[in-house]
Design a protein around this motif. Structure first.
Motif, PDB file in Angstrom:
ATOM      1  N   SER A  48       0.858  -1.188   0.000  1.00  0.00           N
ATOM      2  CA  SER A  48       0.000   0.000   0.000  1.00  0.00           C
ATOM      3  C   SER A  48       0.889   1.231   0.000  1.00  0.00           C
ATOM      4  CB  SER A  48      -0.904   0.025   1.234  1.00  0.00           C
ATOM      5  OG  SER A  48      -1.678   1.206   1.236  1.00  0.00           O
ATOM      6  N   THR A  49       0.625   2.138  -0.934  1.00  0.00           N
ATOM      7  CA  THR A  49       1.414   3.375  -0.997  1.00  0.00           C
ATOM      8  C   THR A  49       0.576   4.585  -0.599  1.00  0.00           C
ATOM      9  OG1 THR A  49       0.942   3.657  -3.344  1.00  0.00           O
ATOM     10  CG2 THR A  49       2.960   2.454  -2.762  1.00  0.00           C
ATOM     11  N   GLY A  50      -0.651   4.346  -0.118  1.00  0.00           N
ATOM     12  CA  GLY A  50      -1.510   5.419   0.358  1.00  0.00           C
ATOM     13  C   GLY A  50      -2.833   4.866   0.857  1.00  0.00           C
ATOM     14  N   PHE A  51      -3.308   5.411   1.965  1.00  0.00           N
ATOM     15  CA  PHE A  51      -4.566   4.935   2.528  1.00  0.00           C
ATOM     16  C   PHE A  51      -5.112   5.949   3.533  1.00  0.00           C
ATOM     17  CE2 PHE A  51      -1.023   3.214   4.872  1.00  0.00           C
ATOM     18  CZ  PHE A  51      -1.352   3.414   6.202  1.00  0.00           C
ATOM     19  N   ARG A  52      -6.368   5.783   3.886  1.00  0.00           N
ATOM     20  CA  ARG A  52      -7.045   6.630   4.865  1.00  0.00           C
ATOM     21  C   ARG A  52      -6.829   6.050   6.259  1.00  0.00           C
ATOM     22  NH1 ARG A  52     -12.574   9.492   4.773  1.00  0.00           N
ATOM     23  NH2 ARG A  52     -13.042   9.646   6.991  1.00  0.00           N
ATOM     24  N   LEU A  53      -6.604   6.935   7.242  1.00  0.00           N
ATOM     25  CA  LEU A  53      -6.442   6.510   8.623  1.00  0.00           C
ATOM     26  C   LEU A  53      -7.200   7.484   9.518  1.00  0.00           C
ATOM     27  CD1 LEU A  53      -5.119   4.344  10.375  1.00  0.00           C
ATOM     28  CD2 LEU A  53      -3.107   5.817  10.536  1.00  0.00           C
ATOM     29  N   ASP A  54      -8.312   7.019  10.050  1.00  0.00           N
ATOM     30  CA  ASP A  54      -9.170   7.855  10.893  1.00  0.00           C
ATOM     31  C   ASP A  54      -8.553   8.082  12.267  1.00  0.00           C
ATOM     32  OD1 ASP A  54     -11.235   8.252   9.004  1.00  0.00           O
ATOM     33  OD2 ASP A  54     -12.041   6.258   9.438  1.00  0.00           O
ATOM     34  N   PRO A  55      -9.013   9.108  12.998  1.00  0.00           N
ATOM     35  CA  PRO A  55      -8.489   9.370  14.344  1.00  0.00           C
ATOM     36  C   PRO A  55      -8.616   8.130  15.240  1.00  0.00           C
ATOM     37  CG  PRO A  55      -9.892  11.167  13.638  1.00  0.00           C
ATOM     38  CD  PRO A  55     -10.049  10.077  12.619  1.00  0.00           C
ATOM     39  N   SER A  56      -7.628   7.930  16.079  1.00  0.00           N
ATOM     40  CA  SER A  56      -7.581   6.831  17.050  1.00  0.00           C
ATOM     41  C   SER A  56      -7.503   5.448  16.405  1.00  0.00           C
ATOM     42  CB  SER A  56      -8.783   6.879  18.004  1.00  0.00           C
ATOM     43  OG  SER A  56      -8.799   8.109  18.687  1.00  0.00           O
ATOM     44  N   HIS A  57      -7.138   5.365  15.141  1.00  0.00           N
ATOM     45  CA  HIS A  57      -6.983   4.084  14.455  1.00  0.00           C
ATOM     46  C   HIS A  57      -5.513   3.862  14.104  1.00  0.00           C
ATOM     47  CE1 HIS A  57     -11.327   4.384  14.031  1.00  0.00           C
ATOM     48  NE2 HIS A  57     -11.311   3.081  13.798  1.00  0.00           N
ATOM     49  N   SER A  58      -5.186   2.595  13.860  1.00  0.00           N
ATOM     50  CA  SER A  58      -3.831   2.205  13.480  1.00  0.00           C
ATOM     51  C   SER A  58      -3.880   1.305  12.260  1.00  0.00           C
ATOM     52  CB  SER A  58      -3.137   1.456  14.624  1.00  0.00           C
ATOM     53  OG  SER A  58      -2.973   2.296  15.744  1.00  0.00           O
ATOM     54  N   ALA A  59      -2.773   1.259  11.548  1.00  0.00           N
ATOM     55  CA  ALA A  59      -2.636   0.380  10.384  1.00  0.00           C
ATOM     56  C   ALA A  59      -1.238  -0.216  10.407  1.00  0.00           C
ATOM     57  CB  ALA A  59      -2.857   1.163   9.092  1.00  0.00           C
ATOM     58  N   ARG A  60      -1.103  -1.400   9.822  1.00  0.00           N
ATOM     59  CA  ARG A  60       0.177  -2.098   9.783  1.00  0.00           C
ATOM     60  C   ARG A  60       0.648  -2.203   8.330  1.00  0.00           C
ATOM     61  NH1 ARG A  60       2.325  -6.343  13.374  1.00  0.00           N
ATOM     62  NH2 ARG A  60       0.482  -5.809  14.574  1.00  0.00           N
ATOM     63  N   LEU A  61       1.918  -1.861   8.116  1.00  0.00           N
ATOM     64  CA  LEU A  61       2.560  -2.033   6.807  1.00  0.00           C
ATOM     65  C   LEU A  61       3.778  -2.922   6.996  1.00  0.00           C
ATOM     66  CD1 LEU A  61       2.653   1.636   5.420  1.00  0.00           C
ATOM     67  CD2 LEU A  61       1.127  -0.206   4.719  1.00  0.00           C
ATOM     68  N   ALA A  62       3.949  -3.894   6.124  1.00  0.00           N
ATOM     69  CA  ALA A  62       5.112  -4.779   6.177  1.00  0.00           C
ATOM     70  C   ALA A  62       6.121  -4.342   5.129  1.00  0.00           C
ATOM     71  CB  ALA A  62       4.684  -6.218   5.928  1.00  0.00           C
ATOM     72  N   ALA A  63       7.403  -4.347   5.525  1.00  0.00           N
ATOM     73  CA  ALA A  63       8.485  -3.980   4.613  1.00  0.00           C
ATOM     74  C   ALA A  63       9.464  -5.140   4.508  1.00  0.00           C
ATOM     75  CB  ALA A  63       9.200  -2.734   5.112  1.00  0.00           C
ATOM     76  N   PRO A  64       9.966  -5.437   3.309  1.00  0.00           N
ATOM     77  CA  PRO A  64      10.911  -6.545   3.134  1.00  0.00           C
ATOM     78  C   PRO A  64      12.316  -6.187   3.613  1.00  0.00           C
ATOM     79  CG  PRO A  64      10.560  -5.432   1.055  1.00  0.00           C
ATOM     80  CD  PRO A  64       9.616  -4.792   2.041  1.00  0.00           C
ATOM     81  N   LEU A  65      13.132  -7.210   3.768  1.00  0.00           N
ATOM     82  CA  LEU A  65      14.534  -7.004   4.134  1.00  0.00           C
ATOM     83  C   LEU A  65      15.191  -6.011   3.183  1.00  0.00           C
ATOM     84  CD1 LEU A  65      15.571 -10.712   4.747  1.00  0.00           C
ATOM     85  CD2 LEU A  65      15.428  -8.908   6.467  1.00  0.00           C
ATOM     86  N   GLY A  66      15.960  -5.082   3.722  1.00  0.00           N
ATOM     87  CA  GLY A  66      16.689  -4.126   2.907  1.00  0.00           C
ATOM     88  C   GLY A  66      15.867  -2.967   2.369  1.00  0.00           C
ATOM     89  N   TRP A  67      14.571  -2.878   2.762  1.00  0.00           N
ATOM     90  CA  TRP A  67      13.737  -1.805   2.229  1.00  0.00           C
ATOM     91  C   TRP A  67      14.221  -0.450   2.727  1.00  0.00           C
ATOM     92  CZ3 TRP A  67      10.180   1.979   3.926  1.00  0.00           C
ATOM     93  CH2 TRP A  67       9.386   2.521   2.903  1.00  0.00           C
ATOM     94  N   SER A  68      14.111   0.521   1.862  1.00  0.00           N
ATOM     95  CA  SER A  68      14.465   1.900   2.183  1.00  0.00           C
ATOM     96  C   SER A  68      13.348   2.779   1.651  1.00  0.00           C
ATOM     97  CB  SER A  68      15.791   2.263   1.500  1.00  0.00           C
ATOM     98  OG  SER A  68      16.096   3.615   1.719  1.00  0.00           O
ATOM     99  N   GLY A  69      12.983   3.798   2.413  1.00  0.00           N
ATOM    100  CA  GLY A  69      11.952   4.694   1.909  1.00  0.00           C
ATOM    101  C   GLY A  69      11.477   5.704   2.918  1.00  0.00           C
ATOM    102  N   ARG A  70      10.350   6.316   2.567  1.00  0.00           N
ATOM    103  CA  ARG A  70       9.734   7.374   3.370  1.00  0.00           C
ATOM    104  C   ARG A  70       8.276   7.027   3.629  1.00  0.00           C
ATOM    105  NH1 ARG A  70      11.514  13.013   0.392  1.00  0.00           N
ATOM    106  NH2 ARG A  70      13.638  13.015   1.210  1.00  0.00           N
TER     107      ARG A  70
END
Length: 157
Positions: A48-70
Motif C-alpha cells: 500500500s502506498t496510500g490509505f485513509r487513517l481515521d483518528p484513534s486508528h492504526s494500520a500495519r505495513l510490512a516492509a521486506p529485508l533491505g527496504w528503504s523509503g519514506r
C-alpha cells in the motif's frame, strides 16, 4: 494540561526470511490523515502506498529485508471513487495511492533504511520537505535498545 497530538510510527522488527519490519502507523490526531509511502532507489514499493487513517486508528505495513523509503501523513485530502483527488499537505500527485510519487512540501517525513544480515537499520524524522504534522517514531525490538525520534513542533513557527 498540555496534550500533544501526533502521528505515531512504531517499528516492530521481525527477523525472518520474508519480512524484516512491520510499521504500525497510529493516528493520534483529532482528524483523518492519509499516510503515503515512497520506496527509495533500488527497493520496491510497499503493498500500500496510500490509505485513509481515521483518528484513534492504526494500520500495519510490512516492509521486506533491505527496504528503504519514506512514510508521511497527508492532511485535508479528498478522493473520488477512483482514488483521484488532492491533499492540502503531503499530496503525492493527486492520488490516494502514491505509487512512486513523493510528497509535495510541506511534509514531515519518516525515513528509514532497513539493514540486512548484520547491517544496522537507520531511521529519522526529517523536516527536509518542511513540516505538516507532529511525528513520533519508536522502535520496539526483541533485543537491545533503540532510541525514539520525533518532531512534535513546527520549528519554523
Amino acid at each position: 494540561m498540555l496534550t500533544k497530538i501526533y502521528l505515531i510510527f512504531l517499528l516492530f522488527f521481525k527477523f525472518h526470511s520474508l519480512v524484516s519490519c512491520n510499521f504500525i502507523i497510529s493516528n493520534n490526531c483529532p482528524y483523518t490523515i492519509w499516510p503515503g509511502t515512497l520506496a527509495g532507489a533500488g527497493t520496491s514499493q510497499l503493498l500500500s502506498t496510500g490509505f485513509r487513517l481515521d483518528p484513534s486508528h492504526s494500520a500495519r505495513l510490512a516492509a521486506p529485508l533491505g527496504w528503504s523509503g519514506r512514510i508521511w501523513g497527508r492532511t485535508g485530502c479528498e478522493f473520488d471513487g477512483n482514488g483521484v483527488g488532492f491533499c492540502a499537505t503531503g499530496d503525492c500527485g493527486g492520488k490516494l495511492q502514491c505509487a512512486g510519487a513523493g510528497a509535495a512540501p510541506p511534509t514531515t517525513l519518516f525515513e528509514i533504511t532497513l539493514g540486512t544480515g548484520q547491517q544496522m537499520d537507520f531511521y529519522d524524522v526529517s523536516l527536509v520537505d518542511g513540516y505538516n504534522l507532529p511525528l513520533f517514531a519508536a522502535p520496539r525490538v526483541r533485543y537491545g535498545t533503540c532510541n525514539f525520534t520525533s518532531c512534535t513542533t513546527d520549528l519554523n513557527s
